[in-house]
Design a protein around this motif. Structure first.
Motif, PDB file in Angstrom:
ATOM      1  N   PHE A 120      39.815  21.660  41.812  1.00 41.50           N
ATOM      2  CA  PHE A 120      38.725  20.898  41.209  1.00 41.50           C
ATOM      3  C   PHE A 120      39.301  19.724  40.439  1.00 41.50           C
ATOM      4  O   PHE A 120      40.379  19.830  39.839  1.00 41.50           O
ATOM      5  CB  PHE A 120      37.918  21.783  40.253  1.00 41.50           C
ATOM      6  CG  PHE A 120      37.186  22.895  40.942  1.00 41.50           C
ATOM      7  CD1 PHE A 120      35.954  22.678  41.521  1.00 41.50           C
ATOM      8  CD2 PHE A 120      37.734  24.158  41.016  1.00 41.50           C
ATOM      9  CE1 PHE A 120      35.283  23.693  42.161  1.00 41.50           C
ATOM     10  CE2 PHE A 120      37.073  25.180  41.650  1.00 41.50           C
ATOM     11  CZ  PHE A 120      35.836  24.954  42.228  1.00 41.50           C
ATOM     12  N   ARG A 121      38.590  18.606  40.443  1.00 43.75           N
ATOM     13  CA  ARG A 121      38.976  17.444  39.644  1.00 43.75           C
ATOM     14  C   ARG A 121      37.724  16.630  39.343  1.00 43.75           C
ATOM     15  O   ARG A 121      36.679  16.811  39.966  1.00 43.75           O
ATOM     16  CB  ARG A 121      40.026  16.596  40.363  1.00 43.75           C
ATOM     17  CG  ARG A 121      39.545  15.945  41.627  1.00 43.75           C
ATOM     18  CD  ARG A 121      40.640  15.108  42.263  1.00 43.75           C
ATOM     19  NE  ARG A 121      40.195  14.641  43.573  1.00 43.75           N
ATOM     20  CZ  ARG A 121      41.000  14.426  44.586  1.00 43.75           C
ATOM     21  NH1 ARG A 121      42.290  14.628  44.464  1.00 43.75           N
ATOM     22  NH2 ARG A 121      40.530  13.994  45.735  1.00 43.75           N
ATOM     23  N   MET A 122      37.870  15.730  38.392  1.00 42.28           N
ATOM     24  CA  MET A 122      36.755  14.874  37.994  1.00 42.28           C
ATOM     25  C   MET A 122      36.879  13.526  38.696  1.00 42.28           C
ATOM     26  O   MET A 122      37.948  12.910  38.670  1.00 42.28           O
ATOM     27  CB  MET A 122      36.763  14.667  36.478  1.00 42.28           C
ATOM     28  CG  MET A 122      36.606  15.944  35.674  1.00 42.28           C
ATOM     29  SD  MET A 122      35.037  16.764  35.954  1.00 42.28           S
ATOM     30  CE  MET A 122      33.941  15.709  35.040  1.00 42.28           C
ATOM     31  N   GLU A 123      35.800  13.122  39.363  1.00 43.67           N
ATOM     32  CA  GLU A 123      35.733  11.802  39.989  1.00 43.67           C
ATOM     33  C   GLU A 123      34.454  11.121  39.518  1.00 43.67           C
ATOM     34  O   GLU A 123      33.361  11.597  39.811  1.00 43.67           O
ATOM     35  CB  GLU A 123      35.740  11.924  41.522  1.00 43.67           C
ATOM     36  CG  GLU A 123      37.059  12.352  42.110  1.00 43.67           C
ATOM     37  CD  GLU A 123      37.026  12.393  43.634  1.00 43.67           C
ATOM     38  OE1 GLU A 123      35.978  12.068  44.221  1.00 43.67           O
ATOM     39  OE2 GLU A 123      38.056  12.764  44.217  1.00 43.67           O
ATOM     40  N   ASP A 124      34.604  10.027  38.804  1.00 42.88           N
ATOM     41  CA  ASP A 124      33.467   9.265  38.270  1.00 42.88           C
ATOM     42  C   ASP A 124      32.559  10.152  37.426  1.00 42.88           C
ATOM     43  O   ASP A 124      31.333  10.073  37.495  1.00 42.88           O
ATOM     44  CB  ASP A 124      32.653   8.628  39.407  1.00 42.88           C
ATOM     45  CG  ASP A 124      33.499   7.716  40.264  1.00 42.88           C
ATOM     46  OD1 ASP A 124      34.405   7.073  39.699  1.00 42.88           O
ATOM     47  OD2 ASP A 124      33.255   7.633  41.487  1.00 42.88           O
ATOM     48  N   GLY A 125      33.164  11.033  36.622  1.00 45.65           N
ATOM     49  CA  GLY A 125      32.388  11.892  35.738  1.00 45.65           C
ATOM     50  C   GLY A 125      31.723  13.074  36.424  1.00 45.65           C
ATOM     51  O   GLY A 125      30.923  13.770  35.820  1.00 45.65           O
ATOM     52  N   VAL A 126      32.052  13.320  37.700  1.00 43.48           N
ATOM     53  CA  VAL A 126      31.468  14.436  38.444  1.00 43.48           C
ATOM     54  C   VAL A 126      32.595  15.363  38.887  1.00 43.48           C
ATOM     55  O   VAL A 126      33.630  14.900  39.379  1.00 43.48           O
ATOM     56  CB  VAL A 126      30.692  13.923  39.689  1.00 43.48           C
ATOM     57  CG1 VAL A 126      30.112  15.084  40.472  1.00 43.48           C
ATOM     58  CG2 VAL A 126      29.607  12.959  39.271  1.00 43.48           C
ATOM     59  N   LYS A 127      32.389  16.662  38.700  1.00 46.65           N
ATOM     60  CA  LYS A 127      33.382  17.646  39.126  1.00 46.65           C
ATOM     61  C   LYS A 127      33.254  17.854  40.627  1.00 46.65           C
ATOM     62  O   LYS A 127      32.173  18.185  41.123  1.00 46.65           O
ATOM     63  CB  LYS A 127      33.143  18.960  38.385  1.00 46.65           C
ATOM     64  CG  LYS A 127      34.185  20.012  38.610  1.00 46.65           C
ATOM     65  CD  LYS A 127      33.877  21.231  37.755  1.00 46.65           C
ATOM     66  CE  LYS A 127      34.911  22.289  37.928  1.00 46.65           C
ATOM     67  NZ  LYS A 127      34.606  23.481  37.108  1.00 46.65           N
ATOM     68  N   VAL A 128      34.336  17.649  41.373  1.00 45.14           N
ATOM     69  CA  VAL A 128      34.312  17.792  42.829  1.00 45.14           C
ATOM     70  C   VAL A 128      35.422  18.741  43.281  1.00 45.14           C
ATOM     71  O   VAL A 128      36.440  18.893  42.611  1.00 45.14           O
ATOM     72  CB  VAL A 128      34.476  16.438  43.556  1.00 45.14           C
ATOM     73  CG1 VAL A 128      33.312  15.521  43.267  1.00 45.14           C
ATOM     74  CG2 VAL A 128      35.787  15.783  43.183  1.00 45.14           C
ATOM     75  N   ARG A 129      35.204  19.381  44.424  1.00 46.58           N
ATOM     76  CA  ARG A 129      36.237  20.214  45.046  1.00 46.58           C
ATOM     77  C   ARG A 129      37.086  19.324  45.943  1.00 46.58           C
ATOM     78  O   ARG A 129      36.583  18.374  46.536  1.00 46.58           O
ATOM     79  CB  ARG A 129      35.592  21.298  45.915  1.00 46.58           C
ATOM     80  CG  ARG A 129      34.738  22.279  45.150  1.00 46.58           C
ATOM     81  CD  ARG A 129      34.166  23.352  46.064  1.00 46.58           C
ATOM     82  NE  ARG A 129      33.378  22.770  47.131  1.00 46.58           N
ATOM     83  CZ  ARG A 129      33.218  23.322  48.333  1.00 46.58           C
ATOM     84  NH1 ARG A 129      33.762  24.471  48.629  1.00 46.58           N
ATOM     85  NH2 ARG A 129      32.484  22.737  49.263  1.00 46.58           N
ATOM     86  N   TYR A 130      38.380  19.666  46.050  1.00 47.43           N
ATOM     87  CA  TYR A 130      39.241  18.906  46.943  1.00 47.43           C
ATOM     88  C   TYR A 130      40.242  19.840  47.609  1.00 47.43           C
ATOM     89  O   TYR A 130      40.581  20.889  47.080  1.00 47.43           O
ATOM     90  CB  TYR A 130      39.957  17.769  46.202  1.00 47.43           C
ATOM     91  CG  TYR A 130      41.064  18.194  45.288  1.00 47.43           C
ATOM     92  CD1 TYR A 130      42.390  18.148  45.695  1.00 47.43           C
ATOM     93  CD2 TYR A 130      40.797  18.644  43.997  1.00 47.43           C
ATOM     94  CE1 TYR A 130      43.420  18.546  44.852  1.00 47.43           C
ATOM     95  CE2 TYR A 130      41.815  19.037  43.146  1.00 47.43           C
ATOM     96  CZ  TYR A 130      43.122  18.989  43.590  1.00 47.43           C
ATOM     97  OH  TYR A 130      44.126  19.380  42.757  1.00 47.43           O
TER      98      TYR A 130
END
Length: 101
Positions: free
Chosen positions: A83-93
Motif C-alpha cells: 500500500f502507498r499514498m498517491e495524491d492523498g489516496v491509499k492505493v494497492r500496488y
C-alpha cells in the motif's frame, strides 16, 4: 487491516492440489480469511432436484485460504501487494513491478 486481495483480482494459487492455476476471485470472506476463485479448487456437490433445477452431481468452486494466493502482475507472475499514498489516496500496488493495481 486493509484487504490485499479483492473481488475481481487475477490471482495464482501458491500451494495445494491446484498449485500454479490462475483465476479471478469471485468472492472474498474477510472474517474467515478465504476466497473463492473461478475454476480452482473444484469439488463435487450432490444437489437435490427441485422444481427449477435438475439436481445431481454439480461441480462447485470451494474457498481457498488467502495466504495460499498471490496477485498476478502485468508480467503474468505472482507478486506481493503493498500500500502507498498517491495524491492523498491509499492505493494497492504490485511490489514486483511497482505499478498500481
Amino acid at each position: 487491516m486493509a484487504a490485499k486481495l479483492k473481488k475481481g483480482d487475477k490471482v495464482v494459487v501458491l500451494t495445494g492440489k491446484d498449485k500454479g492455476k490462475q483465476g479471478e476471485i469471485s468472492s472474498v470472506s474477510p472474517s474467515t480469511g478465504k476466497a473463492v476463485i473461478e475454476g480452482v479448487n473444484i469439488a463435487i456437490r450432490h444437489v437435490r432436484q427441485s422444481q427449477n433445477d435438475q439436481g445431481g452431481r454439480v461441480p462447485k468452486a470451494m474457498p481457498i485460504q488467502l495466504s495460499n494466493l498471490a496477485l498476478v502482475d502485468s508480467n503474468g507472475k505472482a507478486t506481493r501487494v503493498g500500500f502507498r499514498m498517491e495524491d492523498g489516496v491509499k492505493v494497492r500496488y504490485a511490489k514486483s513491478t511497482g505499478e498500481a493495481v
